[in-house]
Design a protein around this motif. Structure first.
Motif, PDB file in Angstrom:
ATOM      1  N   LEU A 188     -15.970  -7.920 -15.093  1.00 17.78           N
ATOM      2  CA  LEU A 188     -16.518  -6.554 -15.047  1.00 17.78           C
ATOM      3  C   LEU A 188     -15.652  -5.674 -15.945  1.00 17.78           C
ATOM      4  O   LEU A 188     -14.484  -5.427 -15.636  1.00 17.78           O
ATOM      5  N   PRO A 189     -16.207  -5.191 -17.065  1.00 20.61           N
ATOM      6  CA  PRO A 189     -15.399  -4.437 -18.020  1.00 20.61           C
ATOM      7  C   PRO A 189     -15.088  -3.027 -17.517  1.00 20.61           C
ATOM      8  O   PRO A 189     -15.924  -2.376 -16.898  1.00 20.61           O
ATOM      9  N   THR A 190     -13.842  -2.569 -17.794  1.00 21.04           N
ATOM     10  CA  THR A 190     -13.441  -1.219 -17.397  1.00 21.04           C
ATOM     11  C   THR A 190     -12.891  -0.470 -18.596  1.00 21.04           C
ATOM     12  O   THR A 190     -12.792  -1.005 -19.706  1.00 21.04           O
ATOM     13  N   SER A 191     -12.466   0.770 -18.347  1.00 20.24           N
ATOM     14  CA  SER A 191     -11.890   1.604 -19.408  1.00 20.24           C
ATOM     15  C   SER A 191     -10.482   1.172 -19.787  1.00 20.24           C
ATOM     16  O   SER A 191      -9.941   1.621 -20.799  1.00 20.24           O
ATOM     17  N   SER A 192      -9.843   0.301 -18.969  1.00 18.87           N
ATOM     18  CA  SER A 192      -8.492  -0.243 -19.239  1.00 18.87           C
ATOM     19  C   SER A 192      -7.485   0.866 -19.531  1.00 18.87           C
ATOM     20  O   SER A 192      -6.723   0.805 -20.494  1.00 18.87           O
ATOM     21  N   ASN A 193      -7.504   1.889 -18.688  1.00 19.35           N
ATOM     22  CA  ASN A 193      -6.649   3.051 -18.942  1.00 19.35           C
ATOM     23  C   ASN A 193      -5.593   3.265 -17.856  1.00 19.35           C
ATOM     24  O   ASN A 193      -5.131   4.382 -17.655  1.00 19.35           O
ATOM     25  N   VAL A 194      -5.224   2.189 -17.137  1.00 10.91           N
ATOM     26  CA  VAL A 194      -4.182   2.312 -16.120  1.00 10.91           C
ATOM     27  C   VAL A 194      -3.090   1.289 -16.427  1.00 10.91           C
ATOM     28  O   VAL A 194      -3.251   0.380 -17.261  1.00 10.91           O
ATOM     29  N   ASN A 198       0.839  -1.198   0.000  1.00 13.72           N
ATOM     30  CA  ASN A 198       0.000   0.000   0.000  1.00 13.72           C
ATOM     31  C   ASN A 198       0.874   1.247   0.000  1.00 13.72           C
ATOM     32  O   ASN A 198       1.635   1.488   0.916  1.00 13.72           O
ATOM     33  N   THR A 199       0.732   2.019  -1.043  1.00 11.14           N
ATOM     34  CA  THR A 199       1.479   3.277  -1.115  1.00 11.14           C
ATOM     35  C   THR A 199       0.574   4.463  -0.905  1.00 11.14           C
ATOM     36  O   THR A 199       1.008   5.598  -1.029  1.00 11.14           O
ATOM     37  N   GLY A 200      -0.697   4.179  -0.602  1.00  7.63           N
ATOM     38  CA  GLY A 200      -1.605   5.270  -0.257  1.00  7.63           C
ATOM     39  C   GLY A 200      -2.236   5.962  -1.441  1.00  7.63           C
ATOM     40  O   GLY A 200      -2.962   6.917  -1.276  1.00  7.63           O
ATOM     41  N   GLY A 201      -1.990   5.543  -2.656  1.00  8.27           N
ATOM     42  CA  GLY A 201      -2.588   6.232  -3.788  1.00  8.27           C
ATOM     43  C   GLY A 201      -3.230   5.256  -4.744  1.00  8.27           C
ATOM     44  O   GLY A 201      -2.814   4.115  -4.897  1.00  8.27           O
ATOM     45  N   VAL A 202      -4.311   5.694  -5.421  1.00  9.73           N
ATOM     46  CA  VAL A 202      -5.003   4.862  -6.386  1.00  9.73           C
ATOM     47  C   VAL A 202      -4.117   4.671  -7.606  1.00  9.73           C
ATOM     48  O   VAL A 202      -3.540   5.604  -8.131  1.00  9.73           O
ATOM     49  N   GLY A 203      -4.017   3.423  -8.077  1.00 11.45           N
ATOM     50  CA  GLY A 203      -3.256   3.141  -9.283  1.00 11.45           C
ATOM     51  C   GLY A 203      -1.779   2.957  -9.046  1.00 11.45           C
ATOM     52  O   GLY A 203      -0.998   2.911  -9.995  1.00 11.45           O
ATOM     53  N   THR A 204      -1.374   2.823  -7.787  1.00  9.32           N
ATOM     54  CA  THR A 204       0.060   2.706  -7.514  1.00  9.32           C
ATOM     55  C   THR A 204       0.383   1.504  -6.644  1.00  9.32           C
ATOM     56  O   THR A 204       1.456   1.425  -6.071  1.00  9.32           O
ATOM     57  N   GLN A 205      -0.540   0.506  -6.548  1.00 10.53           N
ATOM     58  CA  GLN A 205      -0.284  -0.656  -5.701  1.00 10.53           C
ATOM     59  C   GLN A 205       0.852  -1.488  -6.304  1.00 10.53           C
ATOM     60  O   GLN A 205       0.883  -1.775  -7.490  1.00 10.53           O
ATOM     61  N   THR A 206       1.837  -1.894  -5.500  1.00 11.49           N
ATOM     62  CA  THR A 206       2.987  -2.684  -5.944  1.00 11.49           C
ATOM     63  C   THR A 206       3.103  -3.920  -5.081  1.00 11.49           C
ATOM     64  O   THR A 206       2.304  -4.166  -4.189  1.00 11.49           O
ATOM     65  N   GLY A 207       4.157  -4.700  -5.317  1.00 13.38           N
ATOM     66  CA  GLY A 207       4.365  -5.908  -4.522  1.00 13.38           C
ATOM     67  C   GLY A 207       3.318  -6.958  -4.816  1.00 13.38           C
ATOM     68  O   GLY A 207       2.838  -7.620  -3.911  1.00 13.38           O
ATOM     69  N   THR A 230     -11.206  -2.292 -10.213  1.00  9.69           N
ATOM     70  CA  THR A 230     -10.842  -1.085 -10.982  1.00  9.69           C
ATOM     71  C   THR A 230      -9.499  -1.257 -11.673  1.00  9.69           C
ATOM     72  O   THR A 230      -8.744  -0.307 -11.828  1.00  9.69           O
ATOM     73  N   HIS A 231      -9.206  -2.494 -12.110  1.00 12.58           N
ATOM     74  CA  HIS A 231      -8.016  -2.762 -12.913  1.00 12.58           C
ATOM     75  C   HIS A 231      -8.399  -2.710 -14.383  1.00 12.58           C
ATOM     76  O   HIS A 231      -9.587  -2.570 -14.739  1.00 12.58           O
ATOM     77  N   ASN A 232      -7.432  -2.858 -15.239  1.00 14.31           N
ATOM     78  CA  ASN A 232      -7.722  -3.080 -16.645  1.00 14.31           C
ATOM     79  C   ASN A 232      -8.551  -4.354 -16.777  1.00 14.31           C
ATOM     80  O   ASN A 232      -8.447  -5.274 -15.962  1.00 14.31           O
ATOM     81  N   ALA A 274      -2.171  -1.818 -11.688  1.00 13.87           N
ATOM     82  CA  ALA A 274      -2.617  -0.608 -11.002  1.00 13.87           C
ATOM     83  C   ALA A 274      -4.135  -0.586 -10.898  1.00 13.87           C
ATOM     84  O   ALA A 274      -4.844  -1.369 -11.530  1.00 13.87           O
ATOM     85  N   ARG A 275      -4.641   0.363 -10.102  1.00  6.36           N
ATOM     86  CA  ARG A 275      -6.073   0.568  -9.920  1.00  6.36           C
ATOM     87  C   ARG A 275      -6.464   1.936 -10.424  1.00  6.36           C
ATOM     88  O   ARG A 275      -5.623   2.795 -10.657  1.00  6.36           O
ATOM     89  N   GLY A 276      -7.760   2.132 -10.588  1.00  7.54           N
ATOM     90  CA  GLY A 276      -8.257   3.426 -11.002  1.00  7.54           C
ATOM     91  C   GLY A 276      -8.975   3.404 -12.330  1.00  7.54           C
ATOM     92  O   GLY A 276      -9.498   4.429 -12.780  1.00  7.54           O
ATOM     93  N   ALA A 277      -9.048   2.255 -13.004  1.00  3.89           N
ATOM     94  CA  ALA A 277      -9.787   2.163 -14.261  1.00  3.89           C
ATOM     95  C   ALA A 277     -11.284   2.268 -13.968  1.00  3.89           C
ATOM     96  O   ALA A 277     -11.792   1.711 -13.001  1.00  3.89           O
ATOM     97  N   THR A 278     -11.999   2.983 -14.842  1.00  2.00           N
ATOM     98  CA  THR A 278     -13.428   3.235 -14.638  1.00  2.00           C
ATOM     99  C   THR A 278     -14.256   2.042 -15.093  1.00  2.00           C
ATOM    100  O   THR A 278     -14.084   1.535 -16.205  1.00  2.00           O
ATOM    101  N   LEU A 279     -15.149   1.586 -14.224  1.00  2.00           N
ATOM    102  CA  LEU A 279     -16.025   0.472 -14.563  1.00  2.00           C
ATOM    103  C   LEU A 279     -17.071   0.922 -15.575  1.00  2.00           C
ATOM    104  O   LEU A 279     -17.709   1.971 -15.412  1.00  2.00           O
ATOM    105  N   ASP A 280     -17.277   0.132 -16.618  1.00  2.00           N
ATOM    106  CA  ASP A 280     -18.329   0.389 -17.609  1.00  2.00           C
ATOM    107  C   ASP A 280     -19.618  -0.218 -17.061  1.00  2.00           C
ATOM    108  O   ASP A 280     -19.957  -1.371 -17.349  1.00  2.00           O
TER     109      ASP A 280
END
Length: 826
Positions: free
Chosen positions: A205-211, A129-138, A176-178, A215-221
């Motif tokens: 669950l389909p998303t915008s696949s834009n990350v 956890n790095t505290g930000g959306v779209g930046t999860q590692t490990g 909220t992944h790709n 990472a997280r933060g892709a918008t769910l369709d």
């Protein structure tokens, strides 16, 4: 379907066809375990498919390494179940759907649950956890679970369908992944060298696949998700989401898809082996879960239409077939039937059944299958309730009424009865008539008529048997009374407790022979007067159709003694509060008398009558409206003459002239009087000395140095002469305006219990304050006349010295300020 071996024998043909269509052993988990199935669990850290880490459980070994007899398999490297046979019905906690499905009448017996809510994020949370959306590692990867079955398709003609039908339902958490890294459920049908794509769907669950990957933060369709049958659950995820300022939050982002049925045809693979695989995968980063339920039919002989083959005309019916991926559909129904849903894009139709029976034909086709099924349907006309004839009115208890059902169609299922038309009781009677006997309450009867098992029964209109309670004669009161000579108003006899209506009254002078009143008398109250001899009375009461009953007997005894006589006046009178009313009576016949409410009477006499006429001139002074009853007796006559004097007392007039006050010479004093009644608006002040006008409510008084103390009385009167009075005392000081303050007070004493300033010639008080020896404010007021009672904070204060300060303005506008000390004495 046809058999090409029928030349040998019908038995040989049926046996051969059965072998061609037999389903694989335990394909539907009928043994309650995974026998004949292969299973695996693993991790998709390096991707799904062939790159995933998998632990296999073969179909030839027993638990813990194989599936023989196994009903559960643990998640990869966890103690939580990842695969388990569902043997008992339940409800999914997120979607609410059944865990073992029933689809349009077809009841599956078992299902299998692939997956759980377990995720790997919690294991890696301290370094991912790095505290930000779209930046999860490990990334530790997500859990995967799957089962597969090697199906040996029976050899034979490829024109004969060999179908597999399964139903699935799933629960997916949005990561909220790709899209290609979202949680998913998939079904795959493969040969030894390829995948049969038309029978191998995947659901996610389909998303915008834009990350970025992982990472997280892709918008769910959400539009596409709902179009694919997904519904957002109201239940939040059980796994805390750490990607919000470091504080775990249980998000409401779990989506569910209810049971859907799918079929595919394996006839092109006759004599070959294919593998059917079902798999549920968490998201590839590992922090969001997926699980799915799968149930299979043990029927492989082609397409099966689900739905009732016997229908009720006019009813709304649903028919369905298992779906084919990307298929087109065609439905054919009997003439006069109406299809109310789309027919070319759905495997489910809604129809309104017509009167004509016939066949329902379903066809479905995609790139690798073309299937068809036909079922024969029979129609039934709905039952018609008709109407129950036989309305009647009976007497409670011993009664019998025959009810007949008319104009009905169908079979009588039962009769119904109700005493309130709300709650109905079943009657086990299937005949067209029913005898209602010995009813004690009004009851409505109906019949329930049905036709077959598929038509909704119809209820007839009702017939009502009105039940009249038995007639009850009741009781006459008083049972015994008297009538003296000359008594104008005879004995008042009242009937009570009866059931039914009074048919007539009867009288008798010997209690044996009774005569009806003529003309007929039907009231419940009778005044017996004008009698020459003692007479008894009774009533005849009849309720509805029930036999009549007689009341108890009331006797009136004729007394040959004169009834008391008196003349009284006034009957009603009105007096002012505190005034006296004159009550006058002249007794012409009588030997004694009494009054009630004597506490406010005077001059009412001693109650003895020595001669007639006897005169009484009583005086009444009630403080509220009162009735005074004069009772006159004549010896030998048991009845009293009662005369009532009604004295109406007008409300008390309360006048307020203000508090006693002090002024200085030549200071104008505004007097003001008020009354509690609007009608008391005539004011008079006495004496009129020093007043601007003594006949108004608010005169101004100016005093000279020769005046000392003067007491004014103000009277407020009404037009009819009622009045109230109040006095006010004015003390005139020869000094100038000032504020006088005493030097001591005793709050526990008899007098001087409040310490207050005495303003003279002062129009207003700015403040009056008291401080204790510590300088603490213990009392303050700006109201003239108010003062301190020696209490502070709810507690009596100690004996000792206190400081006071006062400030005010005199009637000329000059400021006055004074201060000093005083002593509180207890």
């Amino acid at each position: 379907m046809k058999c090409w071996l029928c030349g040998f024998s019908l038995l040989m043909c049926a046996t051969a066809f059965s072998q061609l269509q037999t389903c694989p052993a335990n394909i539907n988990f009928s043994t309650g375990d995974l026998t004949h199935w292969q299973a695996y669990t693993g991790n998709n850290r390096d991707g799904n498919g062939p790159n995933a880490i998998k632990k296999y459980y073969d179909s030839l070994s027993s638990s813990p390494n194989g599936t023989l007899g196994a009903s559960v398999i643990l998640e990869y490297n966890l103690t939580q179940f990842g695969i388990q046979i569902v043997r008992q019905q339940g409800r999914d906690p997120f979607g609410g759907f059944q865990t073992i499905p029933t689809i349009n009448g077809y009841q599956y017996n078992y299902s299998i649950l692939l997956g759980s809510t377990a995720v790997s994020r919690g294991i890696a949370s301290q370094n991912t956890n790095t505290g930000g959306v779209g930046t999860q590692t490990g990334n530790l990867g997500g859990y995967i679970r799957g089962i597969s079955y090697k199906i040996s398709v029976p050899a034979g003609s490829k024109s004969e369908p060999y179908t597999m039908t399964y139903a699935y339902a799933m629960v997916l958490e949005n990561g909220t992944h790709n899209s290609d890294q979202q949680p998913l459920f998939s079904a795959k049908l493969s040969t030894h060298d390829s995948v049969i794509t038309c029978a191998s769907p995947s659901y996610y669950l389909p998303t915008s696949s834009n990350v970025s990957p992982g990472a997280r933060g892709a918008t769910l369709d959400t539009t596409a998700a709902r179009k694919n049958g997904f519904i957002l659950s109201s239940v939040p995820t059980p796994n805390g989401d750490p990607v919000q300022n470091g504080a775990p939050v249980h998000l409401r982002d779990v989506w569910t898809k209810g049971w859907t049925e799918v079929t595919f045809d394996l006839s092109p693979y006759r004599g070959q082996q294919v593998t059917l695989t079902f798999e549920a995968d968490n998201c590839i980063p590992g922090g969001h879960f997926a699980y799915a339920y799968v149930a299979l039919r043990n029927s492989c002989a082609g397409l099966d239409i689900s739905g009732n083959p016997e229908v009720c005309v006019g009813s709304d019916i649903v028919y369905s077939i298992p779906a084919l991926a990307g298929a087109s559909y065609q439905w054919i129904v009997p003439q006069s039937w109406q299809i109310t849903s789309q027919t070319d894009t759905s495997n489910i139709i809604h129809v309104i059944a017509g009167a004509q029976p016939g066949f329902i034909i379903a066809k479905e086709q995609n790139s690798c299958a073309k299937l068809q099924d036909t079922i024969s349907v029979k129609t039934l006309l709905p039952g018609k309730g008709g109407n129950v004839a036989g309305d009647a009115t009976v007497c409670a208890g011993d009664n019998n009424s025959t009810l007949i059902l008319k104009n009905s169609f169908g079979n009588i299922l039962k009769w119904l009865s109700s005493t309130d038309s709300v709650h109905w009781q079943d009657i086990s009677n299937t005949a067209a008539s029913y005898d209602a006997v010995n009813l004690d309450k009004t009851t409505t009867f109906r019949a329930l008529v049905g036709n077959g098992n598929v038509c909704v029964p119809d209820t007839s209109s009702g017939a009502t048997i009105i039940v009249d309670p038995h007639s009850v004669g009741g009781k006459l009161d008083p049972a015994k009374s008297f009538l003296c000579d000359g008594e104008d108003i005879g004995s008042i006899i009242k009937l009570a407790g009866q059931t039914g209506d009074v048919v007539n009254w009867q009288s008798s002078v010997d209690n044996i022979n009774w005569s009806d009143f003529s003309p007929q008398f039907t009231n419940t109250v009778y005044a017996a007067n004008g009698l020459s001899v003692s007479t008894s009375y009774r009533t005849i009461v009849k309720n509805g159709v029930c036999p009549a009953d007689t009341s108890s007997v009331a006797s009136v005894q004729k007394i040959d003694v004169p009834f008391p006589q008196a003349i009284t006046e006034p009957d009603d009178t009105t007096i002012c509060y505190g005034a006296t009313a004159q009550l006058n009576a002249v007794i012409k016949i009588g030997t004694s008398y009494t009054w009630d409410n004597t506490s406010t009477l005077t001059n009412q006499g001693n109650g003895n009558i020595t001669s007639t006429p006897n005169y009484i001139n009583a005086k009444a002074t009630p403080l509220s409206t009162t009735d005074y009853v004069l009772s006159v007796a004549n010896a030998g006559c048991p009845n009293l003459l009662l005369d009532t004097f009604h004295v109406n007392v007008l409300p008390e007039i309360i006048v307020d002239a203000g508090n006693d006050t002090s002024v200085v010479a030549n200071q104008p004093l505004q007097l003001n009087a008020t009354a509690n009644q609007e009608g008391a608006n005539w004011f008079t002040w006495t004496p009129s000395t020093n007043l601007s006008d003594p006949n108004i409510p608010n005169p101004i008084a100016i005093f000279s140095i020769n005046d000392d103390v003067i007491k004014y009385t103000v009277r407020a009167s009404t037009e009819i002469g009622c009045y109230g009075e109040k006095s006010i005392t004015v003390k005139v000081f020869k000094t100038g305006p000032d504020i006088f303050v005493p030097n001591a007070f005793t709050p526990d004493g008899i007098s001087n219990r409040v310490f207050r300033p005495i303003p003279v010639g002062v129009g207003s008080l700015q403040y009056f304050r008291i401080y204790n020896r510590s300088g603490q404010l213990v009392y303050s007021t700006s109201q003239i006349g108010q003062g301190w009672d020696g209490i502070y904070g709810g507690k009596p204060q100690d004996t000792g010295g206190y400081v006071w300060m006062v400030a005010g303005t005199d009637y000329l506008g000059n400021k006055i300020f004074k201060k000093g000390v005083f002593v509180l004495i207890r």
